[in-house]
Design a protein around this motif. Structure first.
Motif, PDB file in Angstrom:
ATOM      1  N   UNK A   1       0.804  -1.205   0.000  1.00  0.00           N
ATOM      2  CA  UNK A   1       0.000   0.000   0.000  1.00  0.00           C
ATOM      3  C   UNK A   1       0.842   1.262   0.000  1.00  0.00           C
ATOM      4  N   UNK A   2       2.153   1.126  -0.241  1.00  0.00           N
ATOM      5  CA  UNK A   2       3.073   2.253  -0.074  1.00  0.00           C
ATOM      6  C   UNK A   2       3.751   2.666  -1.375  1.00  0.00           C
ATOM      7  N   UNK A   3       4.291   1.717  -2.133  1.00  0.00           N
ATOM      8  CA  UNK A   3       5.065   2.052  -3.333  1.00  0.00           C
ATOM      9  C   UNK A   3       4.449   1.408  -4.569  1.00  0.00           C
ATOM     10  N   UNK A   4       4.609   2.093  -5.713  1.00  0.00           N
ATOM     11  CA  UNK A   4       4.053   1.627  -6.984  1.00  0.00           C
ATOM     12  C   UNK A   4       5.185   1.532  -7.999  1.00  0.00           C
ATOM     13  N   UNK A   5       5.289   0.392  -8.665  1.00  0.00           N
ATOM     14  CA  UNK A   5       6.350   0.184  -9.647  1.00  0.00           C
ATOM     15  C   UNK A   5       6.248   1.207 -10.779  1.00  0.00           C
ATOM     16  N   UNK A   6       7.389   1.762 -11.159  1.00  0.00           N
ATOM     17  CA  UNK A   6       7.429   2.765 -12.205  1.00  0.00           C
ATOM     18  C   UNK A   6       7.326   4.186 -11.686  1.00  0.00           C
ATOM     19  N   UNK A   7       7.190   4.317 -10.356  1.00  0.00           N
ATOM     20  CA  UNK A   7       7.078   5.640  -9.728  1.00  0.00           C
ATOM     21  C   UNK A   7       8.104   5.735  -8.588  1.00  0.00           C
TER      22      UNK A   7
ATOM     23  N   UNK B   1       0.861   7.014   1.896  1.00  0.00           N
ATOM     24  CA  UNK B   1       0.469   6.683   3.266  1.00  0.00           C
ATOM     25  C   UNK B   1      -1.032   6.423   3.263  1.00  0.00           C
ATOM     26  N   UNK B   2      -1.429   5.326   3.870  1.00  0.00           N
ATOM     27  CA  UNK B   2      -2.807   4.831   3.794  1.00  0.00           C
ATOM     28  C   UNK B   2      -3.209   4.640   2.337  1.00  0.00           C
ATOM     29  N   UNK B   3      -2.333   4.032   1.575  1.00  0.00           N
ATOM     30  CA  UNK B   3      -2.599   3.750   0.176  1.00  0.00           C
ATOM     31  C   UNK B   3      -3.499   2.542   0.010  1.00  0.00           C
ATOM     32  N   UNK B   4      -3.560   1.969  -1.191  1.00  0.00           N
ATOM     33  CA  UNK B   4      -4.477   0.854  -1.471  1.00  0.00           C
ATOM     34  C   UNK B   4      -4.328  -0.302  -0.480  1.00  0.00           C
ATOM     35  N   UNK B   5      -5.457  -0.824  -0.052  1.00  0.00           N
ATOM     36  CA  UNK B   5      -5.537  -2.004   0.809  1.00  0.00           C
ATOM     37  C   UNK B   5      -4.788  -1.870   2.132  1.00  0.00           C
ATOM     38  N   UNK B   6      -4.811  -0.679   2.700  1.00  0.00           N
ATOM     39  CA  UNK B   6      -4.260  -0.510   4.043  1.00  0.00           C
ATOM     40  C   UNK B   6      -5.283   0.099   5.005  1.00  0.00           C
ATOM     41  N   UNK B   7      -6.527   0.228   4.565  1.00  0.00           N
ATOM     42  CA  UNK B   7      -7.590   0.672   5.462  1.00  0.00           C
ATOM     43  C   UNK B   7      -8.023  -0.475   6.362  1.00  0.00           C
ATOM     44  N   UNK B   8      -8.784  -0.158   7.385  1.00  0.00           N
ATOM     45  CA  UNK B   8      -9.199  -1.171   8.358  1.00  0.00           C
ATOM     46  C   UNK B   8     -10.690  -1.105   8.636  1.00  0.00           C
ATOM     47  N   UNK B   9     -11.219  -2.245   9.060  1.00  0.00           N
ATOM     48  CA  UNK B   9     -12.594  -2.289   9.507  1.00  0.00           C
ATOM     49  C   UNK B   9     -12.696  -2.747  10.945  1.00  0.00           C
TER      50      UNK B   9
ATOM     51  N   UNK C   1       1.469   4.557  11.368  1.00  0.00           N
ATOM     52  CA  UNK C   1       2.781   4.528  12.018  1.00  0.00           C
ATOM     53  C   UNK C   1       3.678   3.449  11.428  1.00  0.00           C
ATOM     54  N   UNK C   2       3.113   2.307  11.093  1.00  0.00           N
ATOM     55  CA  UNK C   2       3.903   1.247  10.462  1.00  0.00           C
ATOM     56  C   UNK C   2       4.473   1.740   9.141  1.00  0.00           C
ATOM     57  N   UNK C   3       3.667   2.467   8.386  1.00  0.00           N
ATOM     58  CA  UNK C   3       4.106   2.995   7.100  1.00  0.00           C
ATOM     59  C   UNK C   3       5.140   4.096   7.271  1.00  0.00           C
TER      60      UNK C   3
END
Length: 498
Positions: free
Chosen positions: A378-384, A390-398, A407-409
């Motif tokens: 959820x932090x880095x994207x290839x090619x960029x 921070x709080x990128x894709x698939x790092x939200x919670x329910x 904080x982990x990120x």
């Protein structure tokens, strides 16, 4: 250090550009300061910091994560007045953090981020803003967050409505609701907080519900002064209480990812509905027909009782059109109203569509994410290269606190930024194979959860029905994976001139 130029030059050079001053952006700034890195700039579109806790000021706005967990572990607050902090108190907490860690001088207010382009030869991101000012940084950190662009439904005729219209995230405090006839569109996390508050003031409240949420009682109560005093005198006691709360919240994971326990949680919620809602018809209308966890599980102890009020009308037939002074439902019934308030949430899976972000070889983020947002951890994207979310894709919670995820990120990103800021590394770019393997893994895990069930409609899902929002597991597992970046996961290029 940051090269500050005159306003006429309209450009700045620095090592790190951070976007946003919510928990994510502010936390990144603090971590850099703690690491002795002063060469950074934080861009903030508003005239004050705070992100979603600055913007959302609607009546009853509060956190649905217990206060002890909704704070940085390195800056715990012993003075929370309630078990679940309200908006003003969280906003004040962020202000104090900014002051204590001396990050205000790094913030450029009134600067709206519009995009960025990576120059591989210079190993630099050129960041563009709405007013034309440019920022050049070795690295770019997005602390934009997902809950900042209000989502408005397309209601036929709303442009001709002669009354007041606003979104919960843009609350019009100058508009007097007392004695008014009000239509509330939506029954999500914001609506269940402000509906009980305004129901006490308005003459009539028409609450338009598309899909009922699963709601559990909110165990909110004041924190005794004696407990606050104990936390101040013996911080170790607060840390122990926070740890116990963390594992309690972590257990909620099973309500989403274990079908048997999920059914038990549904049973308890249905019992709560039967106890709290008097009218059998309303009771049936607010009882969800989908598995718990498909949508965000909400906490409230006053929403259902508000539906018992004589001046509150729950409407489930949908909005067909809006006229000059009324809302017409799908069954042809006309509801005269003076104001329309949207409680319709935010753009989440498409939150970056309005930005122009271009990586290596002219690669556009919108094209890369055309079939859905993906990132490594959820932090880095290839090619960029040198771009961190921070709080990128698939790092939200329910089930637990996203501040723990943030904080982990922060620690992971800081480990990547140190050698970049020292000039030891020119760029770090996650390998495509690593990113692909990671996303295949988490989508496989998500496929066994409630979102794979037929009929699940949620803002967690993108237009293809794929969950691009939620982390599919325990948060401690995410913490383990982000303790330190593995150089083998990245293509690392030396800094030019070294």
């Amino acid at each position: 250090m940051v090269q500050r130029q005159s306003k006429a030059q309209r450009s700045y050079r620095t090592s790190v550009v951070i976007v946003g001053t919510g928990f994510s952006g502010l936390g990144m700034a603090i971590k850099l300061k703690q690491a002795g890195i002063e060469d950074f700039i934080v861009l903030e579109k508003a005239e004050d910091l705070g992100g979603t806790w600055r913007d959302n000021t609607y009546p009853g706005c509060a956190c649905d994560v217990p206060s002890l967990m909704y704070s940085f572990s390195f800056e715990q607050n012993p003075n929370w007045s309630r078990m679940f902090a309200r908006q003003g108190e969280i906003s004040d907490y962020l202000q104090r953090c900014a002051d204590k860690y001396r990050v205000r001088d790094h913030i450029h207010h009134g600067v709206e981020f519009t995009g960025a382009e990576y120059d591989e030869d210079a190993q630099t991101w050129r960041v563009t803003t709405k007013d034309g000012t440019e920022y050049f940084g070795k690295a770019l950190v997005s602390g934009v967050g997902a809950l900042h662009i209000p989502s408005y439904p397309e209601l036929p005729g709303v442009q001709d409505f002669e009354g007041e219209v606003f979104h919960s995230a843009e609350w019009n405090h100058d508009y007097e609701l007392s004695g008014k006839r009000v239509a509330v569109i939506g029954t999500g996390a914001s609506a269940i907080q402000f509906v009980p508050q305004i129901a006490k003031q308005v003459a009539k409240l028409h609450l338009f519900q598309r899909t009922p949420p699963w709601i559990q009682p909110k165990p909110d109560r004041p924190v005794p002064e004696s407990v606050q005093r104990l936390f101040r005198r013996v911080p170790l006691v607060q840390r122990a209480a926070r740890a116990a709360l963390y594992w309690t919240l972590e257990a909620r994971y099973f309500a989403v990812f274990n079908k048997r326990l999920g059914k038990l949680a549904e049973h308890l919620s249905k019992r709560y509905i039967r106890k709290a809602v008097k009218d059998p018809a309303v009771r049936a209308a607010v009882t969800p027909d989908y598995s718990m966890g498909c949508k965000r599980i909400l906490l409230s102890s006053d929403y259902y009782p508000a539906l018992n009020r004589a001046n509150v009308d729950l409407v489930t037939s949908g909005v067909a059109e809006v006229r000059k002074n009324s809302v017409v439902t799908g069954d042809g019934q006309e509801h005269p109203v003076d104001a329309i308030i949207y409680g319709t949430g935010f753009h989440v899976t498409d939150a970056f569509d309005h930005l122009s972000i271009v990586g290596r070889d002219g690669r556009k983020l919108q094209d890369t994410w055309r079939n859905g947002m993906e990132a490594y951890l959820g932090i880095t994207v290839s090619g960029f290269p040198n771009l961190f979310f921070l709080l990128g894709p698939n790092t939200g919670l329910g089930h637990n606190s996203v501040v723990f995820m943030i904080e982990s990120q922060l620690n992971y990103v800081l480990g990547c930024l140190r050698p970049i800021c020292r000039g030891e590394v020119g760029q770090v770019d996650v390998r495509q194979s690593v990113q692909d393997d990671f996303n295949s893994e988490i989508q496989s895990e998500l496929g066994d959860a409630v979102w794979s069930a037929g009929g699940c409609r949620s803002w967690y899902l993108d237009e293809n029905g794929v969950n691009r929002t939620i982390w599919p597991g325990f948060t401690w597992k995410y913490w383990l994976r982000t303790r330190k970046a593995d150089p083998a996961d990245y293509e690392i290029t030396a800094a030019r001139g070294r």
